[in-house]
Design an enzyme around this catalytic site. Structure first.
Site, PDB file in Angstrom:
ATOM      1  CG  ASN A  33      24.244  44.769  35.657  1.00 57.22           C
ATOM      2  OD1 ASN A  33      23.021  44.816  35.588  1.00 57.22           O
ATOM      3  ND2 ASN A  33      24.907  45.059  36.751  1.00 57.22           N
ATOM      4  CG  ASP A  37      25.635  47.180  30.065  1.00 51.87           C
ATOM      5  OD1 ASP A  37      24.559  47.754  30.308  1.00 51.87           O
ATOM      6  OD2 ASP A  37      26.578  47.143  30.870  1.00 51.87           O
ATOM      7  CE  LYS A 105      25.691  53.748  36.930  1.00 51.79           C
ATOM      8  NZ  LYS A 105      24.980  52.539  37.423  1.00 51.79           N
ATOM      9  NE  ARG A 126      16.668  56.893  37.852  1.00 45.75           N
ATOM     10  CZ  ARG A 126      16.069  56.382  36.786  1.00 45.75           C
ATOM     11  NH1 ARG A 126      15.147  55.447  36.947  1.00 45.75           N
ATOM     12  NH2 ARG A 126      16.365  56.794  35.567  1.00 45.75           N
ATOM     13  CD  GLU A 160      22.132  54.200  44.234  1.00 46.42           C
ATOM     14  OE1 GLU A 160      21.889  53.192  43.539  1.00 46.42           O
ATOM     15  OE2 GLU A 160      21.829  55.362  43.878  1.00 46.42           O
ATOM     16  CB  CYS A 390      17.114   9.772  44.154  1.00 51.05           C
ATOM     17  SG  CYS A 390      15.998  10.609  42.992  1.00 51.05           S
ATOM     18  CB  CYS A 412      15.005  13.020  45.641  1.00 52.27           C
ATOM     19  SG  CYS A 412      16.676  13.430  45.125  1.00 52.27           S
TER      20      CYS A 412
END
Length: 659
Positions: A33, A37, A105, A126, A160, A390, A412
């Site tokens: 984020n 921004d 939020k 949405r 939400e 390894c 490995c």
């Protein structure tokens, strides 16, 4: 100079749109984020300086197109994003003497709900802000959502859908493969809400928090947002935590939220401030992208400067080697941190890291440590040419424009723990009581070296019983689970071996082709395998190389001596779907999920593919009239589209669950 700015703007638009596409449409993240921004603000500045705004700029567009797997619907009014700030004083100045509601939020998936005659009538995501996906059946499984409310008129609200951090951790703990675990609650929630089978949604503990009342037929709220919140609570909704604020107390309320976020179980990436006076807020209108009645506040990341001491390279079962930054310990958001994942080679090179560099670190969403910036930029970290575990050769591979480091040594030691973890997983041998941590202890203690050793744990009874977290009861439960696993099927064994590109579906397909005869599977060649539809040279080569390795053959022989393989009986005339290809889409009624219907088809010799082609026998979709891309392609190719019920009747398939 203007030309350089134009080039930069085009780059920023392309980069930000790609990030939005990944985040909103594909439930993955390609940048933090903070990075988003930063680039977004740079683009805004350039647009202001040049007066140029590109048509596809994220500053004038909203979200990303909804996926086509679910029915679409246009919102009655566009769902715009919010303008945002990280400046607390700017937040106070925004009030301009008015009262407002300050709330969380939340970081999940925004949903629009419509109630009619007191019942949930519709739920829509949405989407891109104008067109969303209809997920009504999934919303009915949200654990705190009222299906019936007292209000009888039409009610439209927004909120939400979220998954708590504690539920997120529980769900991830049930996923054996660390690399398959969900990255964050938001991605898990988005995928859960948009499932085509709401049985899966129901298992994810999705919650809904209302944050806006759009309309309530005939109701009067005295021009008050606070009164609207009270009304929603009276209808039985959980509403987002909120407080009425003024210029005098808003900063104290922000500080209150800041203290709460440390222990807040619901994902949040900031706060929202909305004018309490509804008419005043609406009178301010909107920009092309933002409404003016609200503004988002994002936490200014707490940055700490420190010194990079080391890059640790962490290997996994798949051979992926992840860089991890080790730095001088610093205090961030109330805890001491000294390491942060750098994720991959692309990010490592982008940061131009070098040992001794001065770097700034922060916690993304106040939780996950990340490197914000490299102040030195010496770019001296060398990519290891050999695996740190390894000593095998490494190579940098590029997948979807991201470069990552891999160990090329198939044997490995770092892959051993993950190999055992896959072997005991639900779709393989299904042995309960063997977590990755327990397997790691068993390997470190020398109790297990190969798969067959798991069936002789009774030889180490005393040592296991004395282990921390174990005891006589846990030991006996483990032994009982191991003994149950002895009775199994060949597809489970083949999948459990962890052969590259051989998942559970491919394992079933190969076993059917070779009539569940492992000797024939071991003696096959690339040409024979490549000729099987759906295999191809890459899968064929990986399978043959594994089966021709002498050490692998010895381990398989030792393992098979411990097992009792159940070979499915194929009754004469039962392969009625042999040579037919089917595609399944949408939700199901007569089967618990698509895998169950797929198994029913495969048992009759049919094949299930992911996309409609001219070779498809029919598309199974309960929404026959849908305008989805698969339905459209089927019609264009003349492929029949059948409902689940009609398909079962036409092809003689019995229901997988009681209808």
């Amino acid at each position: 100079m203007q030309s350089e700015k134009a080039k930069r703007m085009k780059y920023l638009v392309e980069t930000l749109n790609e990030a939005s596409k990944a985040y909103y449409a594909q439930d993955r993240e390609i940048m933090s984020n903070r990075e988003y921004d930063k680039l977004y603000e740079e683009l805004q500045t350039l647009e202001q300086e040049t007066g140029v705004v590109l048509a596809n700029s994220p500053t004038v567009t909203v979200g990303y197109e909804a996926v086509e797997e679910l029915p679409k619907e246009r919102h009655e009014s566009p769902m715009l994003s919010l303008d945002k700030t990280k400046d607390r004083e700017a937040l106070r100045d925004w009030l301009q003497g008015h009262k407002a509601i300050l709330s969380w939020k939340l970081d999940g998936l925004t949903i629009v709900l419509t109630y009619r005659e007191g019942k949930l009538a519709k739920a829509v995501t949405r989407g891109n802000g104008e067109i969303g996906e209809v997920i009504t059946n999934n919303a009915r499984t949200f654990i705190n959502l009222p299906l019936n409310i007292p209000f009888a008129g039409e009610l439209v609200l927004r909120g939400e859908a979220v998954i708590s951090y504690s539920d997120f951790e529980k769900i991830n703990q049930e996923i054996e493969e660390a690399e398959s675990r969900y990255k964050n609650p938001r991605n898990l929630c988005s995928g859960s809400v948009r499932q085509l089978n709401n049985e899966i949604t129901a298992k994810r503990n999705v919650r809904f928090y209302a944050f806006t009342l759009v309309s309530a037929e005939g109701a009067d709220f005295n021009n008050s947002r606070e009164t609207q919140f009270q009304f929603l609570e009276e209808q039985g909704f959980d509403v987002v935590e909120h407080y009425l604020v003024t210029e005098e107390d808003i900063l104290d309320t922000v500080s209150l939220f800041e203290k709460k976020i440390e222990d807040y179980d619901i994902p949040s990436d900031g706060l929202v401030l909305t004018y309490e006076d509804i008419i005043y807020g609406q009178s301010l209108g909107r920009t092309a992208k933002f409404p003016r009645h609200s503004i988002a506040f994002k936490w200014a990341d707490e940055l700490r400067e420190t010194t990079l001491q080391e890059i640790e390279w962490s290997a996994s079962r798949t051979g992926l080697i992840n860089p991890v930054a080790i730095f001088d310990p610093v205090e961030l958001e109330g805890t001491t941190v000294s390491r942060a994942s750098v994720h991959n080679i692309s990010i490592l090179r982008g940061l131009k890291l070098g040992i001794g560099d001065r770097i700034t670190v922060y916690k993304a969403n106040m939780i996950i440590p990340q490197i914000a910036e490299n102040l030195t930029g010496s770019d001296t970290v060398e990519i290891p040419e050999v695996c740190p575990v390894c000593g095998g050769r490494t190579e940098v591979r590029q997948v979807n424009e991201v470069q990552s480091l891999y160990c090329t040594n198939e044997k490995c030691a770092a892959k051993q723990i993950k190999a055992f973890t896959l072997f005991v997983s639900r779709d393989a041998m299904n042995i309960d009581g063997l977590s990755e941590a327990t397997l790691e202890k068993f390997v470190d203690m020398g109790l297990i070296h190969e798969f067959a050793d798991l069936f002789h744990l009774e030889r180490h009874r005393e040592r296991i019983v004395e282990m921390e977290g174990f005891g006589e009861r846990s030991y006996q439960k483990l032994i009982d689970s191991v003994n149950r696993a002895r009775h199994t099927t060949l597809p489970r064994v083949i999948y459990g071996l962890g052969i590259a590109n051989i998942g559970a579906a491919n394992a079933k397909m190969l076993c059917r082709y070779f009539e569940h005869d492992i000797k024939r599977m071991q003696e096959t060649d690339v040409e024979t395998l490549s000729a099987i539809e759906g295999v191809g040279e890459v899968i064929a080569s990986a399978f043959v190389n594994y089966m021709q390795d002498a050490e692998n053959l010895q381990k398989i022989e030792a393992l098979m001596a411990e097992l009792q393989i159940e070979v499915p009986k194929v009754e004469e005339g039962s392969q009625t779907l042999s040579g037919m290809n089917f595609v399944i889409t949408g939700g199901l009624t007569y089967f618990a999920n698509r895998n169950d219907l797929k198994d029913a088809i495969e048992q009759k010799g049919g094949k299930v593919t992911g996309s409609v082609t001219s070779k498809t026998t029919c598309l199974i979709n309960n929404d026959v009239a849908s305008t989805s891309s698969k339905n459209k392609k089927a019609r264009d190719l003349g492929v029949p589209v059948l409902s689940e019920k009609d398909f079962m009747a036409q092809y003689g398939i019995e229901a997988g669950i009681k209808a």
